[in-house]
Motif scaffolding. Structure first.
Motif, PDB file in Angstrom:
ATOM      1  N   GLU A  76       2.072   1.615  -3.289  1.00  0.00           N
ATOM      2  CA  GLU A  76       1.713   2.410  -4.804  1.00  0.00           C
ATOM      3  C   GLU A  76       1.722   3.586  -5.305  1.00  0.00           C
ATOM      4  N   TYR A  77       1.056   4.829  -4.843  1.00  0.00           N
ATOM      5  CA  TYR A  77       1.678   5.602  -5.510  1.00  0.00           C
ATOM      6  C   TYR A  77       3.344   6.427  -6.230  1.00  0.00           C
TER       7      TYR A  77
ATOM      8  N   LEU B  12       4.053   4.744  -8.782  1.00  0.00           N
ATOM      9  CA  LEU B  12       3.035   4.769 -10.228  1.00  0.00           C
ATOM     10  C   LEU B  12       4.483   6.120 -10.536  1.00  0.00           C
ATOM     11  N   VAL B  13       4.604   6.558  -9.379  1.00  0.00           N
ATOM     12  CA  VAL B  13       5.725   8.035  -9.821  1.00  0.00           C
ATOM     13  C   VAL B  13       7.176   8.008  -9.718  1.00  0.00           C
ATOM     14  N   LYS B  14       7.185   6.462  -9.465  1.00  0.00           N
ATOM     15  CA  LYS B  14       8.821   5.477  -9.050  1.00  0.00           C
ATOM     16  C   LYS B  14       9.969   6.736  -8.157  1.00  0.00           C
TER      17      LYS B  14
ATOM     18  N   LYS C 110      -5.954   1.528  -8.481  1.00  0.00           N
ATOM     19  CA  LYS C 110      -6.797   1.302  -9.664  1.00  0.00           C
ATOM     20  C   LYS C 110      -6.802   2.911 -10.228  1.00  0.00           C
ATOM     21  N   ARG C 111      -6.668   2.192 -11.493  1.00  0.00           N
ATOM     22  CA  ARG C 111      -6.560   3.360 -12.160  1.00  0.00           C
ATOM     23  C   ARG C 111      -7.768   4.665 -13.211  1.00  0.00           C
TER      24      ARG C 111
ATOM     25  N   ILE D 124       0.336  -1.475  -0.017  1.00  0.00           N
ATOM     26  CA  ILE D 124       0.233   0.218   0.172  1.00  0.00           C
ATOM     27  C   ILE D 124       1.046   1.137  -0.057  1.00  0.00           C
TER      28      ILE D 124
END
Lengths: 304, 602
Positions: free
Chosen positions: B56-57, B60-62, B114-115, B53
């Motif tokens: 996760e983000y 997404l943003v490396k 979730k996109r 968790i």
């Protein structure tokens, strides 16, 4: 979800052609089965009933039925008027229907989909209305941050143009992809008094919105969200159209069309009833003092 | 080694308990291991979830920095030794800790997000855009199993200790219990049975329990009691047999001796082992051997006169009874021979017979003597008168002297006969035997010299006095001596011996007259004391000498016995030795009978 679906089909059944007296046939195109469309449809039907029209309604669900099937059925039905709820429905109507008047509602930025037989109620809340309320809540706000992409260029331009009238300077930053959002936010967060979200699906999705709201609380800048859902999730305030009233508004247009007016004569109208929501917890977290008189004007307050 | 019933039961119980304990222990350990494993997995999943968790983000943003922070936070957790986060293209973004291969467990989780697939802004507003799950990376987590291993080890040790402890306590308790409720009562029962087998019918088993063993003990005690009531023990029977005064011999079906009692051993002088297995003929005298088969045919024999022969050859007359034992199939099982030793009775009978014979002869002789005495006196008187009147050379001298001589002989004979009747108690007085012997021997000295017989006297000094008639005693000695001289025609030695002897619990004064003559023939021996019995030619002996001696001794309350062998005969007379009080009483009796002493008499 299942419950909502069954309720929807109950409504559709009550609208079926055989259940009402002979009268004008209204084909209602639903982009999906979500509640706001139901509310709009409800408002539309109520308004017609109030005008004494014993109309018949034929519902079509574009989400659960193939476009070919919907097209075939529409052609057989010989509708008097087609109601399009949502952008997908309007797009479909614009593509398939040219000889029957189309009234839409619940569509953002409908100008791009204009046609001679189409008119309706836009979902765009006038920027001036929004900024006025933002200013009343945050009277000291001077600089507003906005992130945009190529998709939301037009909206940004409108924002930049309208903001100065309310004493707001827009600090914008283009975001090429969602991966650039953190860096952009980090850069602007310490410069802005308020952050305005633009309805751009390229930038905002659940995780990025969550990140945005988290960052807003960390770096203490209020976020103006896109709807009450965002307020509930942590945005300071958001605006919503009144869906049922939008339906009524569209219904009024339909009545006028039935009376012989031409669609071209009826310009696309903005929603006439605006709701806005406020999150008191966010305000407290951000150490914002919301004037009590202003807060009372909010349609919905979270974090009481 | 002998293992008792209680020990066996306890061992079986313990084996079952151990199996149960092992199964329980195994089950507990397995369950606990599963729980610990599940806990580890659950914890790993929680940690992995949190990393997933948190990443996760940043994924997404490396945002490697953010991921690294989360990874380090995770590494601070116990047991976490390694952590890695990869993006969707499997590029490692962050790696923390050391990747071990020994006793670690690797957990992994796909990171999805979730996109929002919003096609339009209004969907964004309405929240109606369809959401799609997109894989954006993967997180890896290694947990060391050292902690888990230690916990499992601890659990194993604890369970093993508890099971072993419980087993030990249970084993001790159960062994005590089994010994108490099974071992001891069974041992008592076994002891009781052994004692019963040994013939002890009085032994009672004392088991105080109400279970089956208690019931068994009660039954055993009842059985013993019943057995005692209905059974005579072998010892008891043996005691009876051995205590019998009669001679009991039991023969088997082959007429071999199977059982003898103590009286047989005592009387016949054989050891028991010398008799067992031998035929009955071994102890039966030749004269009694016939008739055993006859007895078997008849089934019984009652009070038959038979003669046993002792080991030393002694003849033992018995009253013999026999009965035949048969089994249920009427087969001969054995013969019971019961005999009563009647030696004493026979001797008594013989003595009584002799006595009665003497008595009859005595009375007859006395009667005849009285009647003959007077005419004999007339014959003797007239014969002497006529002889006195004869002239020398008268031809009647020889017949008349013969009449006188024979008349004298008849007179002597009559005198002897009269002795039978004359010897009464009133004639006796306390006297010393030796004095009578000396007086009598002086009378036979002349004959001894003529017969070339040496007279040897062995007189015991200090003999108690006896109650006797002196003349009769002298007569006795003379008669026995004359008998001896007759037996020693070619000379020899006459021994006269007196002594004090103890027999049949009283004192006797004995007189023994022994010769070195030819002895007495066995067929004659039983009759030598009969009156008128003589082995001498007619006219040389009257047959009254020894019978007179016998009568004299009998009238003195004594006995006269004879023993004979090739080298001579020996006569033994025994007189009761008198105590001082008896003698005084006798003297008093004599004085009273005599009345006041007359002047001039002695």
């Amino acid at each position: 979800m299942k419950k909502a679906l069954s309720a929807f089909w109950l409504v559709l059944f009550s609208l079926s052609p055989g259940s009402a007296k002979e009268g004008p046939l209204f084909s209602i195109l639903f982009s999906s089965d979500i509640e706001p469309y139901q509310q709009a449809s409800q408002g539309f039907r109520e308004l017609l009933a109030e005008h004494g029209l014993s109309a018949r309604f034929a519902p079509y669900d574009l989400k659960n039925e193939s476009p070919e099937s919907v097209d075939a059925r529409l052609r057989q039905s010989q509708s008097t008027l087609v109601v399009a709820l949502g952008t997908p429905a309007l797009k479909f109507a614009r593509e398939k229907i040219q000889d029957v008047p189309v009234v839409f509602c619940m569509v953002l930025n409908p100008k791009r989909l204009q046609a001679p037989n189409i008119t309706g109620v836009s979902m765009d809340i006038p920027l001036s209305v929004k900024l006025r309320i933002v200013k009343s809540v945050l009277p000291n706000a001077r600089r507003a941050g906005v992130l945009y992409s190529r998709n939301s260029n037009a909206l940004l331009a409108e924002m930049v143009a309208g903001a100065s009238a309310f004493g707001l300077e827009v600090l914008e930053k283009e975001v090429g992809s969602d991966k650039e959002l953190p860096a952009a936010l980090k850069e602007m967060s310490w410069q802005i008094d308020v952050f305005l979200m633009l309805p751009d699906s390229g930038i905002y999705f659940p995780k990025s919105t969550e990140y945005l709201l988290l960052e807003s609380l960390r770096n203490k800048f209020p976020v103006i969200g896109l709807s009450s859902v965002y307020t509930k999730a942590g945005a300071l305030l958001s605006f919503d159209g009144h869906y049922k009233d939008m339906g009524r508004q569209a219904g009024e247009m339909a009545v006028r069309l039935l009376r012989g007016e031409q669609p071209e004569a009826l310009p696309i109208a903005p929603p006439r009833t605006i709701h806005w929501s406020l999150n008191r917890l966010t305000a407290e977290r951000l150490d914002l003092k919301i004037p009590e008189g202003v807060a009372r004007e909010a349609t919905e307050i979270f974090g009481q | 080694m002998k293992i008792g019933l209680a020990a066996k039961m306890n061992l079986l119980f313990f084996a079952m308990l151990m199996l149960f304990g092992l199964a329980l222990g195994y089950g507990l350990i397995r369950q606990e291991t599963r729980v610990l494993n599940a806990e580890l997995v659950a914890r790993a999943n929680v940690l992995l979830d949190s990393l997933r968790i948190a990443s996760e983000y940043p994924l997404l943003v490396k945002d490697r920095e953010a991921i690294s922070r989360s990874a380090k936070g995770l590494l601070a957790q116990p047991d976490v030794v390694y952590c890695r986060v990869e993006d969707a293209q499997r590029n490692t973004l962050v790696e923390a800790g050391a990747q071990q291969t020994h006793r670690v467990r690797l957990f992994r989780a796909i990171v999805t997000t979730k996109r929002g697939n919003a096609l339009s802004g209004e969907e964004l507003l309405l929240g109606s855009s369809p959401e799609v799950q997109e894989t954006i990376g993967e997180v890896f987590l290694s947990l060391s199993l050292a902690g888990l291993d230690k916990k499992i080890h601890d659990v194993v040790a604890l369970v093993a200790a508890i099971v072993a402890g419980a087993l030990m306590v249970t084993f001790m308790a159960s062994s005590l219990l089994f010994r108490r409720i099974v071992g001891r009562p069974v041992a008592l029962l076994v002891k009781g049975i052994e004692r019963l087998a040994g013939g002890d019918l009085d032994h009672q088993v004392r088991v105080h329990s109400t279970d089956e063993i208690g019931l068994l003990a009660d039954s055993f005690n009842r059985m013993t009691k019943d057995l005692k009531n209905v059974t005579v023990s072998k010892d008891y029977v043996d005691d009876i047999i051995q205590s019998m005064t009669h001679l009991l011999i039991v023969l088997d079906s082959n007429f071999a001796i199977k059982t003898v009692n103590h009286a047989v051993v005592e009387t016949l002088g054989y050891a028991e082992q010398e008799l067992l297995g031998q035929p009955l003929q071994k102890v039966l005298d030749e004269s009694s051997k016939a008739g055993l088969e006859d007895m078997v045919k008849r089934g019984a024999l009652h009070n038959a006169e038979r003669v046993y022969r002792a080991k030393n050859g002694k003849i033992i007359p018995v009253l013999f009874s026999g009965s035949v034992m048969r089994d249920r199939q009427n087969e001969l099982k054995g013969i019971i021979c019961l005999a009563q030793d009647v030696t004493d009775r026979k001797r008594l009978e013989k003595a009584v017979m002799q006595s009665e014979k003497m008595s009859a002869v005595g009375q007859l002789a006395a009667g005849v003597a009285h009647e003959i005495n007077n005419p004999l006196g007339v014959i003797f008187g007239f014969a002497q008168g006529l002889i006195r009147r004869l002239q020398p050379g008268d031809p009647l001298e020889m017949p008349l002297k013969s009449i006188e001589q024979e008349a004298v002989r008849c007179k002597n004979l009559v005198q002897d006969l009269l002795t039978f009747s004359r010897a009464t108690r009133a004639d006796r007085e306390p006297l010393e035997l030796n004095r009578a012997v000396e007086a009598a021997l002086s009378l036979v000295t002349a004959r001894a010299r003529m017969a070339q017989v040496e007279v040897r006297k062995e007189l015991s000094a200090d003999l108690p006095r006896i109650l006797a008639n002196l003349n009769q005693l002298q007569q006795l000695v003379i008669n026995l001596a004359n008998n001896a001289f007759d037996a020693m025609k070619d000379g020899g030695t006459l021994t006269v011996r007196t002594a004090l002897i103890q027999e049949e619990a009283r004192s006797w004064v004995s007189l023994i007259v022994a010769d070195t003559g030819r002895g007495i023939a066995p067929d004659v021996l039983p009759r030598i004391f009969e009156p008128f019995f003589t082995t001498k030619p007619v006219g040389q002996g009257t047959g009254l000498g020894l019978s007179l001696a016998y009568e004299i001794v009998r009238k003195h309350s004594g006995t006269l016995e004879v023993k004979s062998q090739a080298g001579g005969a020996e006569f033994c007379a025994k007189f009761p030795a008198r105590t001082g009080r008896e003698l005084e009483e006798r003297v008093r009796e004599l004085r009273q009978d005599a009345g006041p002493p007359k002047a001039g008499s002695v």
